[in-house]
Scaffold this motif. Structure first.
Motif, PDB file in Angstrom:
ATOM      1  N   ARG A  70     -37.923   2.998 -15.954  1.00  0.00           N
ATOM      2  CA  ARG A  70     -39.016   1.732 -15.897  1.00  0.00           C
ATOM      3  C   ARG A  70     -40.280   2.025 -15.280  1.00  0.00           C
ATOM      4  O   ARG A  70     -41.204   1.631 -15.571  1.00  0.00           O
ATOM      5  CB  ARG A  70     -38.261   0.851 -15.062  1.00  0.00           C
ATOM      6  CG  ARG A  70     -37.273   0.015 -16.167  1.00  0.00           C
ATOM      7  CD  ARG A  70     -36.292  -0.991 -15.743  1.00  0.00           C
ATOM      8  NE  ARG A  70     -36.879  -2.061 -14.736  1.00  0.00           N
ATOM      9  CZ  ARG A  70     -37.335  -3.134 -14.982  1.00  0.00           C
ATOM     10  NH1 ARG A  70     -37.186  -3.888 -16.093  1.00  0.00           N
ATOM     11  NH2 ARG A  70     -37.856  -3.905 -13.939  1.00  0.00           N
ATOM     12  N   GLU A  79     -45.133  -0.931 -25.211  1.00  0.00           N
ATOM     13  CA  GLU A  79     -44.458  -0.234 -26.207  1.00  0.00           C
ATOM     14  C   GLU A  79     -43.066  -0.010 -25.626  1.00  0.00           C
ATOM     15  O   GLU A  79     -42.098   0.649 -26.566  1.00  0.00           O
ATOM     16  CB  GLU A  79     -45.133   1.078 -26.625  1.00  0.00           C
ATOM     17  CG  GLU A  79     -46.519   0.892 -27.477  1.00  0.00           C
ATOM     18  CD  GLU A  79     -47.517   0.626 -26.614  1.00  0.00           C
ATOM     19  OE1 GLU A  79     -47.629   1.062 -25.275  1.00  0.00           O
ATOM     20  OE2 GLU A  79     -48.562   0.163 -26.974  1.00  0.00           O
ATOM     21  N   THR A  81     -39.236  -0.942 -24.167  1.00  0.00           N
ATOM     22  CA  THR A  81     -38.253  -1.870 -24.394  1.00  0.00           C
ATOM     23  C   THR A  81     -37.517  -2.164 -23.042  1.00  0.00           C
ATOM     24  O   THR A  81     -36.404  -3.084 -23.212  1.00  0.00           O
ATOM     25  CB  THR A  81     -37.038  -1.698 -25.553  1.00  0.00           C
ATOM     26  OG1 THR A  81     -36.562  -0.455 -25.006  1.00  0.00           O
ATOM     27  CG2 THR A  81     -37.865  -1.386 -26.807  1.00  0.00           C
ATOM     28  N   GLU A  85     -38.815 -10.378 -20.740  1.00  0.00           N
ATOM     29  CA  GLU A  85     -39.899 -11.228 -21.290  1.00  0.00           C
ATOM     30  C   GLU A  85     -40.813 -11.485 -19.985  1.00  0.00           C
ATOM     31  O   GLU A  85     -41.957 -11.706 -20.003  1.00  0.00           O
ATOM     32  CB  GLU A  85     -39.556 -12.268 -22.088  1.00  0.00           C
ATOM     33  CG  GLU A  85     -38.977 -11.832 -23.643  1.00  0.00           C
ATOM     34  CD  GLU A  85     -40.164 -10.893 -24.202  1.00  0.00           C
ATOM     35  OE1 GLU A  85     -41.329 -11.773 -24.321  1.00  0.00           O
ATOM     36  OE2 GLU A  85     -39.944  -9.990 -24.905  1.00  0.00           O
ATOM     37  N   ARG A  88     -43.031  -8.599 -18.739  1.00  0.00           N
ATOM     38  CA  ARG A  88     -43.821  -8.510 -19.722  1.00  0.00           C
ATOM     39  C   ARG A  88     -44.928  -9.394 -19.314  1.00  0.00           C
ATOM     40  O   ARG A  88     -46.281  -9.237 -19.587  1.00  0.00           O
ATOM     41  CB  ARG A  88     -43.354  -8.414 -21.034  1.00  0.00           C
ATOM     42  CG  ARG A  88     -42.262  -7.351 -21.359  1.00  0.00           C
ATOM     43  CD  ARG A  88     -41.861  -7.683 -22.637  1.00  0.00           C
ATOM     44  NE  ARG A  88     -42.655  -7.011 -23.794  1.00  0.00           N
ATOM     45  CZ  ARG A  88     -42.902  -5.700 -23.925  1.00  0.00           C
ATOM     46  NH1 ARG A  88     -42.237  -4.945 -23.114  1.00  0.00           N
ATOM     47  NH2 ARG A  88     -43.711  -5.520 -24.779  1.00  0.00           N
TER      48      ARG A  88
END
Length: 157
Positions: A70, A79, A81, A85, A88
């Motif tokens: 991370r 890009e 995963t 959310e 992000r």
């Protein structure tokens, strides 16, 4: 590399930095998740090219249990995963809040709404303050060419 100024030895800087460190502590104690705080601090510092803060926040995050995957992917978070959310949304707000000169209108309504969807008012306030605080810290370190690499986790907290 030697720093242009020694903030710790300068009385005027000491007075101001005492308050800045207090503000940093208040942000650290905010309800914004600790992992999000470190990811945002790291991303803002990457954008600004602040080696001292990249060093500090990478090491602080790792000491708190953040994975190397991370941490290594923060620069390419769109890009990757491995982020939630909510993370992000925070990273996107941090980018637009940092790149204000590039983002013509600052933080867009869409980015703000996305962040507000994932964070309550208190967390959103902490996120905005963190982005602003990190931009201030980055500029102090960059202008004075503070050297990086020797930071130890917990050193300033």
């Amino acid at each position: 590399m030697d720093a242009r100024l020694n903030f710790l030895a300068d009385p005027a800087a000491g007075k101001v930095l005492k308050h800045l460190m207090s503000a940093g502590k208040a942000l650290k104690d905010s309800p914004l998740p600790a992992a999000t705080q470190e990811l945002v601090a790291l991303r803002v510092s990457q954008i600004n090219g602040c080696a001292v803060c990249i060093d500090m926040h990478t090491k602080e995050a790792a000491a708190a249990g953040e994975t190397s995957v991370r941490l290594n992917l923060v620069a390419a978070w769109r890009e990757a995963t491995v982020y939630t959310e909510a993370e992000r949304a925070a990273l996107e707000l941090a980018e637009e809040g940092t790149r204000v000169a590039d983002a013509a209108g600052g933080v867009s309504d869409a980015v703000w709404a996305y962040a507000a969807k994932h964070y309550d008012q208190e967390q959103l306030t902490a996120l905005v303050l963190l982005v602003s605080f990190m931009n201030l810290a980055n500029r102090l370190n960059i202008i004075t060419q503070q050297p990086a690499g020797d930071y130890e986790p917990g050193q300033f907290h």
